[in-house]
Design a protein around this motif. Sequence first.
Motif, mmCIF file in Angstrom:
data_model
loop_
_atom_site.group_PDB
_atom_site.id
_atom_site.type_symbol
_atom_site.label_atom_id
_atom_site.label_comp_id
_atom_site.label_asym_id
_atom_site.label_seq_id
_atom_site.Cartn_x
_atom_site.Cartn_y
_atom_site.Cartn_z
ATOM 1 N N UNK A 1 0.853 -1.193 0.000
ATOM 2 C CA UNK A 1 0.000 0.000 0.000
ATOM 3 C C UNK A 1 0.888 1.242 0.000
ATOM 4 N N UNK A 2 1.229 1.703 -1.186
ATOM 5 C CA UNK A 2 2.046 2.901 -1.337
ATOM 6 C C UNK A 2 1.239 4.037 -1.949
ATOM 7 N N UNK A 3 -0.069 3.938 -1.881
ATOM 8 C CA UNK A 3 -0.909 4.935 -2.544
ATOM 9 C C UNK A 3 -1.197 6.141 -1.669
ATOM 10 N N UNK A 4 -0.953 6.059 -0.354
ATOM 11 C CA UNK A 4 -1.267 7.178 0.528
ATOM 12 C C UNK A 4 -0.311 8.337 0.281
ATOM 13 N N UNK A 5 -0.852 9.563 0.314
ATOM 14 C CA UNK A 5 -0.051 10.768 0.150
ATOM 15 C C UNK A 5 -0.467 11.786 1.200
ATOM 16 N N UNK A 6 0.443 12.695 1.491
ATOM 17 C CA UNK A 6 0.184 13.729 2.485
ATOM 18 C C UNK A 6 -0.292 14.984 1.768
ATOM 19 N N UNK A 7 -1.450 15.519 2.135
ATOM 20 C CA UNK A 7 -1.902 16.753 1.482
ATOM 21 C C UNK A 7 -0.969 17.914 1.813
ATOM 22 N N UNK A 8 -0.515 18.627 0.794
ATOM 23 C CA UNK A 8 0.381 19.775 0.965
ATOM 24 C C UNK A 8 -0.465 21.035 0.870
ATOM 25 N N UNK A 9 -0.636 21.727 2.002
ATOM 26 C CA UNK A 9 -1.497 22.899 2.051
ATOM 27 C C UNK A 9 -0.747 24.148 2.484
ATOM 28 N N UNK A 10 0.546 24.101 2.558
ATOM 29 C CA UNK A 10 1.310 25.266 3.003
ATOM 30 C C UNK A 10 2.621 25.332 2.248
ATOM 31 N N UNK A 11 3.162 26.522 2.120
ATOM 32 C CA UNK A 11 4.401 26.728 1.378
ATOM 33 C C UNK A 11 5.481 27.197 2.342
ATOM 34 N N UNK A 12 5.950 26.316 3.169
ATOM 35 C CA UNK A 12 7.042 26.601 4.081
ATOM 36 C C UNK A 12 7.890 25.341 4.193
ATOM 37 N N UNK A 13 8.781 25.309 5.193
ATOM 38 C CA UNK A 13 9.676 24.160 5.333
ATOM 39 C C UNK A 13 8.902 22.865 5.587
ATOM 40 N N UNK A 14 7.839 22.959 6.390
ATOM 41 C CA UNK A 14 7.047 21.759 6.664
ATOM 42 C C UNK A 14 6.322 21.305 5.405
ATOM 43 N N UNK A 15 5.799 22.271 4.634
ATOM 44 C CA UNK A 15 5.166 21.909 3.368
ATOM 45 C C UNK A 15 6.161 21.270 2.408
ATOM 46 N N UNK A 16 7.394 21.810 2.376
ATOM 47 C CA UNK A 16 8.431 21.207 1.541
ATOM 48 C C UNK A 16 8.750 19.790 2.002
ATOM 49 N N UNK A 17 8.739 19.578 3.330
ATOM 50 C CA UNK A 17 8.978 18.228 3.854
ATOM 51 C C UNK A 17 7.898 17.272 3.372
ATOM 52 N N UNK A 18 6.636 17.706 3.441
ATOM 53 C CA UNK A 18 5.546 16.842 2.986
ATOM 54 C C UNK A 18 5.663 16.568 1.489
ATOM 55 N N UNK A 19 5.984 17.610 0.706
ATOM 56 C CA UNK A 19 6.137 17.415 -0.736
ATOM 57 C C UNK A 19 7.294 16.465 -1.040
ATOM 58 N N UNK A 20 8.409 16.619 -0.319
ATOM 59 C CA UNK A 20 9.556 15.726 -0.520
ATOM 60 C C UNK A 20 9.195 14.292 -0.138
ATOM 61 N N UNK A 21 8.447 14.138 0.959
ATOM 62 C CA UNK A 21 8.024 12.806 1.374
ATOM 63 C C UNK A 21 7.113 12.180 0.322
ATOM 64 N N UNK A 22 6.199 12.971 -0.242
ATOM 65 C CA UNK A 22 5.329 12.452 -1.304
ATOM 66 C C UNK A 22 6.144 12.041 -2.521
ATOM 67 N N UNK A 23 7.160 12.873 -2.863
ATOM 68 C CA UNK A 23 8.019 12.516 -4.006
ATOM 69 C C UNK A 23 8.768 11.216 -3.734
ATOM 70 N N UNK A 24 9.212 11.020 -2.477
ATOM 71 C CA UNK A 24 9.887 9.770 -2.133
ATOM 72 C C UNK A 24 8.938 8.585 -2.279
ATOM 73 N N UNK A 25 7.680 8.781 -1.854
ATOM 74 C CA UNK A 25 6.698 7.710 -2.008
ATOM 75 C C UNK A 25 6.450 7.403 -3.475
#
Length: 475
Positions: A219-243
């Motif tokens: 189950x690799x289909x889950x993703x984190x919604x990215x709703x902000x443009x800061x370091x935490x948002x970049x972390x979520x986007x990077x994590x989604x890209x890794x997934x």
Amino acid sequence: MTADRPGRPGVSARLRILLWLIVVMAVAMGSVALAVRAILIAEVENDSVQLLEQEAREFEQFAREGLDPETGRGFDDPGRLLYTHLRRQHADDDELLLGVMADGRIIRQDREGPYDLQDDAAAMRRILAARGPSGRTPSPAGEIRWAKIETAGPRPATFVIAYFIERDFAEVDQMVRVMGGVSALALLGGAGIGWIVSGRILAPVRLVRRTAAEITEQDLARRIPVQRRDDVGELAATFNAMLDRLDRAFATQRRFVDDAGHELRTPITIVRGHLELMGDDPAEREETMRLVSDELDRMSRIVEDLLLLAKAERPDFVQLQWVPVTELTSDIYAKVRALGDREWVLDGIGEGEARVDPQRVTQAVVQLAQNAVQHTEPGGTVRVGSALDDERARFWVADSGPGVRPEDRERIFDRFAHGGGSGRRPRTGAGLGLAIVTAIAAGHGGTVRLGGEYGKGATFELDLPRAGRGKGQNP
């Protein structure tokens, strides 16, 4: 060896942030309180010095210029001078003004002072015996800041100014204590606000942790919604890209296993069956070994093609460089002419350079030429060419075979797919050739197009960006 056990849960990032915030705020508030206290103490010290100097100047001026109200002339009697000056002065609550005659008699104001200094013989002796005009001395009422002025004349007297500074220091300490209490309340309020704010800031991080804990290989289909443009948002986007990369890697792995299991099952069955039925006859054994060797060669080719397709998912699948298209086309044409007894035609040649991987392009065109040889008869025509414009580099192979049926035009680019053909030639290969060509084109950011009408031959064209834009582009 025993499996590693997870250690105790450490202090959470939220609590660490809060603790650091409290420490920093406490240090900052403590520093401010100490600085304020030092400034107020310095002001108290300065005010006491100014008060003593002012009282001294006023007495000196009165001694020089003042007139006795009874005679209308200057003062001849030091006692009369001290008495008159003290009657005219309004001392501060913490201030005491005294006149000390030569015979020890003390003249004081008619007011309740902060301390009966005249009754403290030891303190009076220290003040009168001191050599300097000012100083400080202890007393039961606290430290005394004093100044004295001696009058001239045959009967000298001393004007004493005493300032009890301890109450000012006490007021400073009280102010600092009030500031400390307000700071403590501010610290508690800041800690509460910090707890709430840090929780909101770290909420995406906790979401990343929970998502990572819930993700499995299946189950690799889950993703984190990215709703902000800061370091935490970049972390979520990077994590989604890794997934996304993991999803593609696992998909490639599963597809490789599925494809290998699907395609290798038949030759393995054939090899096992022939070996189990092989007899002692030398001719039969020779024929069986020939069949087994042929199936093993086919299995080897299938595995190599599957490994190549698996490698196509890697960023370094193509190594781009600027190459002359004329030279590349000539080299490809010289290589494909040895594939079969066909009428080979150099259909066109592009002039200029393109940023491509010459080995992969050669591999793709040779594969297309091999397919053309398989679908044409000896003596048939196969055309190989290239063309170049400002944006695109194109390489094609056209044959005079039966072409591709309309219902097969999309399917033949899939793995293990075979075209329907004309019915005159048997199917050969594992059906991975066009899939490899498609992967090479995609690695360059290009596509493979099929042209020609059924019954009139087929044309396969490799359409690539001239500047090498694509997922395989090197920096």
